[in-house]
Design an enzyme around this catalytic site. Structure first.
Site, PDB file in Angstrom:
ATOM      1  N   ASP A  84       0.809  -1.229   0.000  1.00 54.10           N
ATOM      2  CA  ASP A  84       0.000   0.000   0.000  1.00 54.10           C
ATOM      3  C   ASP A  84       0.840   1.277   0.000  1.00 54.10           C
ATOM      4  O   ASP A  84       1.904   1.340   0.627  1.00 54.10           O
ATOM      5  CB  ASP A  84      -0.886  -0.038   1.261  1.00 54.10           C
ATOM      6  CG  ASP A  84      -2.097   0.848   1.144  1.00 54.10           C
ATOM      7  OD1 ASP A  84      -2.612   1.006   0.029  1.00 54.10           O
ATOM      8  OD2 ASP A  84      -2.524   1.386   2.180  1.00 54.10           O
ATOM      9  N   HIS A  85       0.333   2.296  -0.679  1.00 55.02           N
ATOM     10  CA  HIS A  85       0.930   3.644  -0.678  1.00 55.02           C
ATOM     11  C   HIS A  85       2.418   3.626  -1.034  1.00 55.02           C
ATOM     12  O   HIS A  85       3.256   4.142  -0.272  1.00 55.02           O
ATOM     13  CB  HIS A  85       0.749   4.322   0.684  1.00 55.02           C
ATOM     14  CG  HIS A  85      -0.637   4.858   0.881  1.00 55.02           C
ATOM     15  ND1 HIS A  85      -1.137   5.910   0.146  1.00 55.02           N
ATOM     16  CD2 HIS A  85      -1.637   4.481   1.719  1.00 55.02           C
ATOM     17  CE1 HIS A  85      -2.383   6.161   0.529  1.00 55.02           C
ATOM     18  NE2 HIS A  85      -2.712   5.300   1.474  1.00 55.02           N
ATOM     19  N   ASP A 106       1.245   5.292  -5.407  1.00 55.83           N
ATOM     20  CA  ASP A 106       0.706   6.569  -4.941  1.00 55.83           C
ATOM     21  C   ASP A 106       1.459   7.760  -5.515  1.00 55.83           C
ATOM     22  O   ASP A 106       2.503   8.165  -5.002  1.00 55.83           O
ATOM     23  CB  ASP A 106       0.756   6.598  -3.403  1.00 55.83           C
ATOM     24  CG  ASP A 106       0.012   7.803  -2.842  1.00 55.83           C
ATOM     25  OD1 ASP A 106      -0.389   8.685  -3.628  1.00 55.83           O
ATOM     26  OD2 ASP A 106      -0.172   7.855  -1.615  1.00 55.83           O
ATOM     27  N   GLU A 136      -4.237   6.599  -7.223  1.00 56.73           N
ATOM     28  CA  GLU A 136      -5.090   7.588  -6.537  1.00 56.73           C
ATOM     29  C   GLU A 136      -5.123   8.900  -7.301  1.00 56.73           C
ATOM     30  O   GLU A 136      -4.093   9.388  -7.770  1.00 56.73           O
ATOM     31  CB  GLU A 136      -4.557   7.825  -5.116  1.00 56.73           C
ATOM     32  CG  GLU A 136      -5.337   8.876  -4.326  1.00 56.73           C
ATOM     33  CD  GLU A 136      -4.906   8.935  -2.855  1.00 56.73           C
ATOM     34  OE1 GLU A 136      -4.593   7.868  -2.278  1.00 56.73           O
ATOM     35  OE2 GLU A 136      -4.867  10.045  -2.312  1.00 56.73           O
ATOM     36  N   HIS A 178      -6.892  10.457   6.015  1.00 60.16           N
ATOM     37  CA  HIS A 178      -6.130   9.436   6.747  1.00 60.16           C
ATOM     38  C   HIS A 178      -5.951   9.786   8.232  1.00 60.16           C
ATOM     39  O   HIS A 178      -5.910  10.958   8.596  1.00 60.16           O
ATOM     40  CB  HIS A 178      -4.729   9.281   6.146  1.00 60.16           C
ATOM     41  CG  HIS A 178      -4.719   8.557   4.839  1.00 60.16           C
ATOM     42  ND1 HIS A 178      -4.666   9.196   3.638  1.00 60.16           N
ATOM     43  CD2 HIS A 178      -4.740   7.240   4.551  1.00 60.16           C
ATOM     44  CE1 HIS A 178      -4.651   8.299   2.655  1.00 60.16           C
ATOM     45  NE2 HIS A 178      -4.702   7.109   3.184  1.00 60.16           N
ATOM     46  N   HIS A 206      -9.885   5.384   0.977  1.00 55.10           N
ATOM     47  CA  HIS A 206      -8.774   5.450   1.937  1.00 55.10           C
ATOM     48  C   HIS A 206      -9.240   6.269   3.138  1.00 55.10           C
ATOM     49  O   HIS A 206     -10.181   7.041   3.059  1.00 55.10           O
ATOM     50  CB  HIS A 206      -7.554   6.122   1.288  1.00 55.10           C
ATOM     51  CG  HIS A 206      -6.801   5.194   0.397  1.00 55.10           C
ATOM     52  ND1 HIS A 206      -5.545   4.740   0.697  1.00 55.10           N
ATOM     53  CD2 HIS A 206      -7.151   4.605  -0.772  1.00 55.10           C
ATOM     54  CE1 HIS A 206      -5.138   3.925  -0.265  1.00 55.10           C
ATOM     55  NE2 HIS A 206      -6.084   3.826  -1.173  1.00 55.10           N
ATOM     56  N   ASN A 228     -10.216   0.733   2.842  1.00 50.55           N
ATOM     57  CA  ASN A 228      -8.937   0.651   3.555  1.00 50.55           C
ATOM     58  C   ASN A 228      -9.060   1.162   4.991  1.00 50.55           C
ATOM     59  O   ASN A 228      -9.495   2.299   5.209  1.00 50.55           O
ATOM     60  CB  ASN A 228      -7.897   1.533   2.851  1.00 50.55           C
ATOM     61  CG  ASN A 228      -7.412   0.935   1.553  1.00 50.55           C
ATOM     62  OD1 ASN A 228      -7.977  -0.023   1.030  1.00 50.55           O
ATOM     63  ND2 ASN A 228      -6.352   1.504   1.022  1.00 50.55           N
ATOM     64  N   VAL A 229      -8.642   0.336   5.924  1.00 47.79           N
ATOM     65  CA  VAL A 229      -8.720   0.719   7.345  1.00 47.79           C
ATOM     66  C   VAL A 229      -7.387   0.445   8.028  1.00 47.79           C
ATOM     67  O   VAL A 229      -6.847  -0.664   7.927  1.00 47.79           O
ATOM     68  CB  VAL A 229      -9.818  -0.092   8.087  1.00 47.79           C
ATOM     69  CG1 VAL A 229      -9.959   0.392   9.526  1.00 47.79           C
ATOM     70  CG2 VAL A 229     -11.151  -0.017   7.363  1.00 47.79           C
TER      71      VAL A 229
HETATM   72  O1  G3H Z   1      -4.269   3.019   2.926  1.00 45.26           O
HETATM   73  C1  G3H Z   1      -4.627   2.893   4.104  1.00 45.26           C
HETATM   74  C2  G3H Z   1      -5.833   3.529   4.593  1.00 45.26           C
HETATM   75  O2  G3H Z   1      -6.192   4.572   3.803  1.00 45.26           O
HETATM   76  C3  G3H Z   1      -5.996   3.622   6.054  1.00 45.26           C
HETATM   77  O3  G3H Z   1      -6.453   4.875   6.498  1.00 45.26           O
HETATM   78  O4  G3H Z   1      -5.559   4.721   8.788  1.00 45.26           O
HETATM   79  O5  G3H Z   1      -7.158   6.490   8.178  1.00 45.26           O
HETATM   80  O6  G3H Z   1      -7.914   4.125   8.329  1.00 45.26           O
HETATM   81  P1  G3H Z   1      -6.795   5.058   8.051  1.00 45.26           P
HETATM   82 ZN    ZN Z   2      -4.514   5.199   2.430  1.00 43.45          ZN
END
Ligand code: G3H
Ligand code: ZN
Length: 278
Positions: A84-85, A106, A136, A178, A206, A228-229
């Protein structure tokens, strides 16, 4: 069960009108807690490792990725592995050999034209190496502590961007941010519907930790699929550690990591039930 592919889980969720949770892993206990939560809810999930988490692990992605893959392989529900990212091209190029089936590249901080050029080249590379690529458009802020809940992705621009880059999924800015530790984000559901109508690939939310359960349900119904969490898991994890460490005689890390992992499990089961009809 063998490791699933992110693209398959996202496609199945979209087909079913459900969301699939993608959950940030920092420690092995996160991965174990996430998978146990998905099993409790009886639904698939995605383990995701961010570039920032790789930095925490001394710049090495392979050890944590291998642990995640092995935990996923023994799960009773389908689990996929996502990177991710990523903006570090060297890390992107290590993804295919480290067990990931997907990457979020990203370039959202770049101007539109630069984002498009960089993402198209990342998508070409990813597809040549069998990876599903998420990108994104319309920067979801908050990673650096600067929240920008007013950022929005334009549907027309998003459609052109997806066509020009060939990405498999698009992360969109629709009101989340985020790293929120309170459920105070206000999602623009009307914009989600417009994006869903304009963009042919699955949409990704996100910064979902700041979104209320009922709003997540509405967002999924309106067309967001990969949810995404991260922060919400860490709030639960760290609160459990803090509660346990009030006993100052405690020294064995298992004594505080076990309740932390259990807290992640409960949180995940609750989120997945919100995203699915199970
Ligand atoms: O890419 C990961 C997520 O966007 C997590 O975001 O930490 O605000 O839930 P968050
Ligand atoms: Zn994210």
């Amino acid at each position: 069960m063998s490791l699933s592919r992110t693209g398959d889980l996202v496609a199945a969720a979209r087909e079913a009108g459900e969301g699939v949770g993608a959950f940030n892993v920092i420690t092995v206990e996160h991965a174990e807690g996430i998978v146990a939560g998905a099993e409790l809810a009886g639904a698939p999930g995605i383990l995701q490792i961010s570039q920032n988490a790789v930095r925490h692990h001394l710049g090495r992605v392979e050890p944590l990725a291998a642990a995640c893959a092995l935990i996923a392989e023994t799960a009773r529900v389908p689990i996929a592995l996502h990177l991710d990212h990523v903006d570090d091209l060297d890390l992107l190029r290590r993804a295919a050999d480290a067990g990931f089936s997907s990457v979020m590249y990203d370039a959202s901080h770049l101007e539109y034209a630069d984002n498009l050029t960089a993402t198209r080249s990342a998508a070409d590379w990813a597809h040549e190496h069998g990876l599903w690529l998420e990108a994104e458009l319309g920067e979801v802020g908050g990673k650096d502590g600067v929240h920008s809940p007013t950022a929005r992705t334009d549907p027309g621009e998003a459609a052109a961007y997806v066509a020009d880059t060939g990405v498999d999924a698009l992360a969109v800015a629709v009101g989340s941010s985020h790293a929120m530790t309170t459920k105070s984000a206000s999602l623009d559901i009307g914009l989600v519907e417009k994006l869903r109508a304009a963009v042919p690939v699955p949409l990704v939310l996100h910064g979902s930790s700041g979104v209320l359960e009922e709003d997540l349900r509405r967002a999924v119904a309106a067309g967001l699929t990969k949810i995404n969490v991260g922060t919400q898991l860490n709030v639960a994890f760290t609160a459990a550690v803090r509660r346990t460490l009030t006993d100052e005689t405690l020294t064995d890390p298992r004594k505080y990591l076990r309740p932390a992992r259990d807290a992640v499990t409960e949180t995940i089961a609750q989120i997945i039930r919100t995203l699915t009809t199970r």
